[in-house]
Scaffold this motif. Structure first.
Motif, PDB file in Angstrom:
ATOM      1  N   ILE A   1       0.856  -1.189   0.000  1.00  0.00           N
ATOM      2  CA  ILE A   1       0.000   0.000   0.000  1.00  0.00           C
ATOM      3  C   ILE A   1       0.895   1.243   0.000  1.00  0.00           C
ATOM      4  O   ILE A   1       0.651   2.211  -0.725  1.00  0.00           O
ATOM      5  CB  ILE A   1      -0.953  -0.004   1.219  1.00  0.00           C
ATOM      6  N   ALA A   2       1.977   1.196   0.785  1.00  0.00           N
ATOM      7  CA  ALA A   2       2.927   2.317   0.822  1.00  0.00           C
ATOM      8  C   ALA A   2       3.501   2.556  -0.575  1.00  0.00           C
ATOM      9  O   ALA A   2       3.575   3.698  -1.036  1.00  0.00           O
ATOM     10  CB  ALA A   2       4.033   2.027   1.826  1.00  0.00           C
ATOM     11  N   SER A   3       3.866   1.471  -1.253  1.00  0.00           N
ATOM     12  CA  SER A   3       4.432   1.589  -2.598  1.00  0.00           C
ATOM     13  C   SER A   3       3.416   2.197  -3.561  1.00  0.00           C
ATOM     14  O   SER A   3       3.753   3.051  -4.375  1.00  0.00           O
ATOM     15  CB  SER A   3       4.885   0.203  -3.078  1.00  0.00           C
ATOM     16  N   TYR A   4       2.150   1.787  -3.429  1.00  0.00           N
ATOM     17  CA  TYR A   4       1.083   2.313  -4.281  1.00  0.00           C
ATOM     18  C   TYR A   4       0.927   3.824  -4.057  1.00  0.00           C
ATOM     19  O   TYR A   4       0.663   4.582  -4.982  1.00  0.00           O
ATOM     20  CB  TYR A   4      -0.229   1.591  -3.952  1.00  0.00           C
ATOM     21  N   MET A   5       1.129   4.243  -2.791  1.00  0.00           N
ATOM     22  CA  MET A   5       0.955   5.661  -2.475  1.00  0.00           C
ATOM     23  C   MET A   5       2.226   6.464  -2.708  1.00  0.00           C
ATOM     24  O   MET A   5       2.228   7.693  -2.548  1.00  0.00           O
ATOM     25  CB  MET A   5       0.504   5.807  -1.014  1.00  0.00           C
ATOM     26  N   GLY A   6       3.299   5.794  -3.032  1.00  0.00           N
ATOM     27  CA  GLY A   6       4.550   6.494  -3.277  1.00  0.00           C
ATOM     28  C   GLY A   6       5.214   6.964  -1.993  1.00  0.00           C
ATOM     29  O   GLY A   6       5.885   7.983  -1.960  1.00  0.00           O
ATOM     30  N   THR A   7       5.006   6.209  -0.916  1.00  0.00           N
ATOM     31  CA  THR A   7       5.627   6.583   0.354  1.00  0.00           C
ATOM     32  C   THR A   7       6.320   5.363   0.973  1.00  0.00           C
ATOM     33  O   THR A   7       6.353   4.296   0.369  1.00  0.00           O
ATOM     34  CB  THR A   7       4.586   7.183   1.321  1.00  0.00           C
ATOM     35  N   THR A   8       6.876   5.538   2.153  1.00  0.00           N
ATOM     36  CA  THR A   8       7.561   4.418   2.815  1.00  0.00           C
ATOM     37  C   THR A   8       6.608   3.729   3.790  1.00  0.00           C
ATOM     38  O   THR A   8       5.650   4.359   4.270  1.00  0.00           O
ATOM     39  CB  THR A   8       8.769   4.923   3.634  1.00  0.00           C
ATOM     40  N   PRO A   9       6.857   2.460   4.116  1.00  0.00           N
ATOM     41  CA  PRO A   9       6.002   1.765   5.090  1.00  0.00           C
ATOM     42  C   PRO A   9       5.993   2.484   6.441  1.00  0.00           C
ATOM     43  O   PRO A   9       4.973   2.506   7.122  1.00  0.00           O
ATOM     44  CB  PRO A   9       6.660   0.387   5.214  1.00  0.00           C
ATOM     45  N   GLU A  10       7.124   3.100   6.817  1.00  0.00           N
ATOM     46  CA  GLU A  10       7.204   3.797   8.114  1.00  0.00           C
ATOM     47  C   GLU A  10       6.243   4.987   8.142  1.00  0.00           C
ATOM     48  O   GLU A  10       5.493   5.169   9.105  1.00  0.00           O
ATOM     49  CB  GLU A  10       8.636   4.299   8.374  1.00  0.00           C
ATOM     50  N   THR A  11       6.263   5.782   7.060  1.00  0.00           N
ATOM     51  CA  THR A  11       5.366   6.934   6.994  1.00  0.00           C
ATOM     52  C   THR A  11       3.906   6.482   6.999  1.00  0.00           C
ATOM     53  O   THR A  11       3.070   7.051   7.698  1.00  0.00           O
ATOM     54  CB  THR A  11       5.659   7.762   5.718  1.00  0.00           C
ATOM     55  N   LEU A  12       3.617   5.416   6.230  1.00  0.00           N
ATOM     56  CA  LEU A  12       2.238   4.921   6.177  1.00  0.00           C
ATOM     57  C   LEU A  12       1.777   4.485   7.559  1.00  0.00           C
ATOM     58  O   LEU A  12       0.638   4.738   7.955  1.00  0.00           O
ATOM     59  CB  LEU A  12       2.131   3.757   5.171  1.00  0.00           C
ATOM     60  N   SER A  13       2.673   3.840   8.279  1.00  0.00           N
ATOM     61  CA  SER A  13       2.303   3.348   9.602  1.00  0.00           C
ATOM     62  C   SER A  13       2.007   4.520  10.552  1.00  0.00           C
ATOM     63  O   SER A  13       1.077   4.442  11.370  1.00  0.00           O
ATOM     64  CB  SER A  13       3.442   2.439  10.090  1.00  0.00           C
ATOM     65  N   ARG A  14       2.752   5.618  10.418  1.00  0.00           N
ATOM     66  CA  ARG A  14       2.457   6.818  11.231  1.00  0.00           C
ATOM     67  C   ARG A  14       1.067   7.378  10.890  1.00  0.00           C
ATOM     68  O   ARG A  14       0.298   7.741  11.765  1.00  0.00           O
ATOM     69  CB  ARG A  14       3.530   7.897  10.996  1.00  0.00           C
ATOM     70  N   ILE A  15       0.766   7.410   9.573  1.00  0.00           N
ATOM     71  CA  ILE A  15      -0.539   7.923   9.134  1.00  0.00           C
ATOM     72  C   ILE A  15      -1.663   7.070   9.711  1.00  0.00           C
ATOM     73  O   ILE A  15      -2.668   7.572  10.225  1.00  0.00           O
ATOM     74  CB  ILE A  15      -0.633   7.924   7.600  1.00  0.00           C
ATOM     75  N   ARG A  16      -1.470   5.747   9.651  1.00  0.00           N
ATOM     76  CA  ARG A  16      -2.510   4.835  10.150  1.00  0.00           C
ATOM     77  C   ARG A  16      -2.737   5.032  11.652  1.00  0.00           C
ATOM     78  O   ARG A  16      -3.871   5.029  12.122  1.00  0.00           O
ATOM     79  CB  ARG A  16      -2.124   3.382   9.855  1.00  0.00           C
ATOM     80  N   ARG A  17      -1.625   5.179  12.389  1.00  0.00           N
ATOM     81  CA  ARG A  17      -1.749   5.394  13.844  1.00  0.00           C
ATOM     82  C   ARG A  17      -2.494   6.684  14.145  1.00  0.00           C
ATOM     83  O   ARG A  17      -3.386   6.729  14.994  1.00  0.00           O
ATOM     84  CB  ARG A  17      -0.358   5.418  14.489  1.00  0.00           C
ATOM     85  N   ARG A  18      -2.125   7.728  13.379  1.00  0.00           N
ATOM     86  CA  ARG A  18      -2.763   9.035  13.583  1.00  0.00           C
ATOM     87  C   ARG A  18      -4.265   8.954  13.295  1.00  0.00           C
ATOM     88  O   ARG A  18      -5.094   9.422  14.042  1.00  0.00           O
ATOM     89  CB  ARG A  18      -2.102  10.067  12.657  1.00  0.00           C
ATOM     90  N   MET A  19      -4.595   8.280  12.173  1.00  0.00           N
ATOM     91  CA  MET A  19      -6.011   8.180  11.801  1.00  0.00           C
ATOM     92  C   MET A  19      -6.780   7.364  12.818  1.00  0.00           C
ATOM     93  O   MET A  19      -7.929   7.680  13.142  1.00  0.00           O
ATOM     94  CB  MET A  19      -6.160   7.570  10.397  1.00  0.00           C
ATOM     95  N   ALA A  20      -6.141   6.322  13.358  1.00  0.00           N
ATOM     96  CA  ALA A  20      -6.822   5.474  14.351  1.00  0.00           C
ATOM     97  C   ALA A  20      -7.087   6.258  15.625  1.00  0.00           C
ATOM     98  O   ALA A  20      -8.152   6.120  16.238  1.00  0.00           O
ATOM     99  CB  ALA A  20      -5.962   4.241  14.643  1.00  0.00           C
ATOM    100  N   SER A  21      -6.122   7.114  16.018  1.00  0.00           N
ATOM    101  CA  SER A  21      -6.300   7.856  17.267  1.00  0.00           C
ATOM    102  C   SER A  21      -7.324   8.987  17.113  1.00  0.00           C
ATOM    103  O   SER A  21      -7.914   9.437  18.090  1.00  0.00           O
ATOM    104  CB  SER A  21      -4.952   8.418  17.740  1.00  0.00           C
ATOM    105  N   GLU A  22      -7.517   9.431  15.869  1.00  0.00           N
ATOM    106  CA  GLU A  22      -8.487  10.508  15.646  1.00  0.00           C
ATOM    107  C   GLU A  22      -9.925  10.007  15.653  1.00  0.00           C
ATOM    108  O   GLU A  22     -10.861  10.783  15.778  1.00  0.00           O
ATOM    109  CB  GLU A  22      -8.204  11.208  14.300  1.00  0.00           C
ATOM    110  N   LYS A  23     -10.082   8.699  15.493  1.00  0.00           N
ATOM    111  CA  LYS A  23     -11.433   8.136  15.371  1.00  0.00           C
ATOM    112  C   LYS A  23     -12.214   8.237  16.668  1.00  0.00           C
ATOM    113  O   LYS A  23     -11.647   8.126  17.730  1.00  0.00           O
ATOM    114  CB  LYS A  23     -11.353   6.665  14.913  1.00  0.00           C
TER     115      LYS A  23
END
Lengths: 193, 220
Positions: free
Chosen positions: A171-193
């Protein structure tokens, strides 16, 4: 074997039994296993693939050997290297099965004969190409103007059923980012819910 | 590099099926060896892996499943069994290459069971949406093991109606060690099947050792 293919077709263009039989005679069905390739870069892409069951991806490989995922295709989706299919130039993409899959394929010759013989097929193909163009425009615009958070939210909305089936690094590759950055985004989105 | 093609050999437990598998195992193919019982081809699978440890080879008992996975289907069954197999695989053979290797010999090996059409054309009628190609019918099993006789590479004739399919099968024939000769459209199979009948009759009459083959002599 063709159930989802024709259900998908009829959703856009209704077909008579005879038209369905004619189209069917030009289609081919193929079962592939996880990690099997349907297309390799530099080869000419000779068919358009419809996913009846399973999951495929298309990706390019850069000079450093890193993969860049262009598209995922699960049940009901089409995948191909359209540039290569239409021009018969070597493909830019590789297409690989991420799961054991059942496919419906149509070769270039069969596609061209059907365009001539079956007006409904021509209409369907036009709709398909238009949809693909719109999707491409949206993806391109998102890449140049939207934040990663927004793009990830769009991905989850577009691919709700398959987000769980795809490894995070893809998914990170599809978005043109790194797995580390994607994982930060996911954590942030989960905490905002 | 091309994506690896999958070849299903239907009737891999037979002599010709096994010999074709051995001659293709060094190529870049996934081989599916179909036999009614997997046990019949387990020996063949280990032989093939011994020839090429990197080979992708698998035994499979269902002709429908094997053909579904395949890009190319080789019917290595006797002529008399082709009709039943064709009915089984019809739906999954659509638009795929189906190689007809059979010679419709009678029980006494001195005539053909077909009348007007060749075995290949009959198969094409049974599988109307497949690309039937005649190949490997003019080669004996021994030729497949040793495609060179007295320093001469044996010719293998290929006939069919689809150009791209003929090209693909010609590559396959080359991988097996023969010189592919494109003989013409599928009706030429009538001649090819008659040619092998003649060679079989001559082999019996003159006691050739079943390692005879066809070769066009050229002056260039």
């Amino acid at each position: 074997m063709y159930d989802i293919y024709f259900a998908n077709f009829r959703k856009r263009v209704p077909l008579t039994y005879e038209e369905e039989a004619l189209i069917k005679s030009y289609l081919s069905v193929k079962k592939v296993r996880k990690r099997q390739f349907l297309l390799q870069e530099y080869d000419v892409c000779r068919s358009v693939i419809f996913v009846e069951h399973g999951l495929l991806r298309s990706f390019s490989v850069d000079a450093n050997g890193s993969e860049h995922i262009a598209q995922f295709a699960a049940e009901g989706w089409y995948i191909s290297d359209l540039f290569s299919f239409l021009t018969e130039e070597p493909a830019t993409f590789n297409i690989e099965a991420l799961e054991n899959s059942e496919l419906v394929t149509i070769s270039k010759l069969a596609h061209e004969e059907l365009l001539e013989k079956c007006p409904k097929y021509e209409i369907f193909s036009r709709i398909l190409l238009t949809d693909a163009y719109v999707a491409l425009q949206q993806r391109m615009n998102a890449n140049i103007s939207k934040s990663l958070d927004e793009r990830y939210a769009t991905f989850v909305a577009n691919y709700p059923d398959i987000t769980q089936r795809i490894p995070q690094h893809m998914i990170a590759s599809y978005m043109g980012t790194t797995p580390e950055t994607l994982s930060r985004i996911r954590r942030r989105m989960a905490s905002e819910k | 590099m091309n994506a690896t093609q999958t070849i299903a050999i239907i009737g891999a437990s037979g002599n010709m099926g096994g010999a074709i598998a051995k001659s293709l195992v060094k190529g870049n193919y996934n081989l599916l060896l179909q036999a009614s019982q997997n046990e019949k081809v387990t020996g063949l699978v280990s032989e093939l892996v011994a020839i090429n440890p990197k080979a992708s080879v698998e035994a499979i008992d269902c002709s429908f499943e094997a053909s579904w996975e395949a890009d190319i289907i080789i019917l290595a069954v006797p002529y008399t069994a082709e009709k039943e197999i064709a009915e089984k695989i019809k739906e999954v053979a659509n638009q795929k290459i189906v190689i007809s290797i059979s010679n419709p010999l009678n029980e006494t090996f001195d005539g053909l069971l077909t009348t007007e059409l060749s075995a290949a054309e009959e198969l094409q009628l049974l599988l109307p949406n497949a690309k039937v190609i005649k190949a490997f019918n003019t080669t004996f099993q021994a030729n497949l093991t040793t495609p060179v006789i007295k320093g001469e590479m044996v010719d293998a004739f290929v006939a069919g109606n689809d150009e791209a399919a003929i090209e693909t099968v010609s590559d396959l024939v080359k991988t097996a060690g023969f010189t592919p000769i494109v003989a013409g459209d599928l009706t030429v199979s009538r001649t090819l099947e008659q040619m092998q009948l003649l060679l079989i009759k001559l082999t019996i009459k003159n006691n050739y050792n079943w390692h005879a083959g066809w070769r066009i002599l050229l002056d260039n």
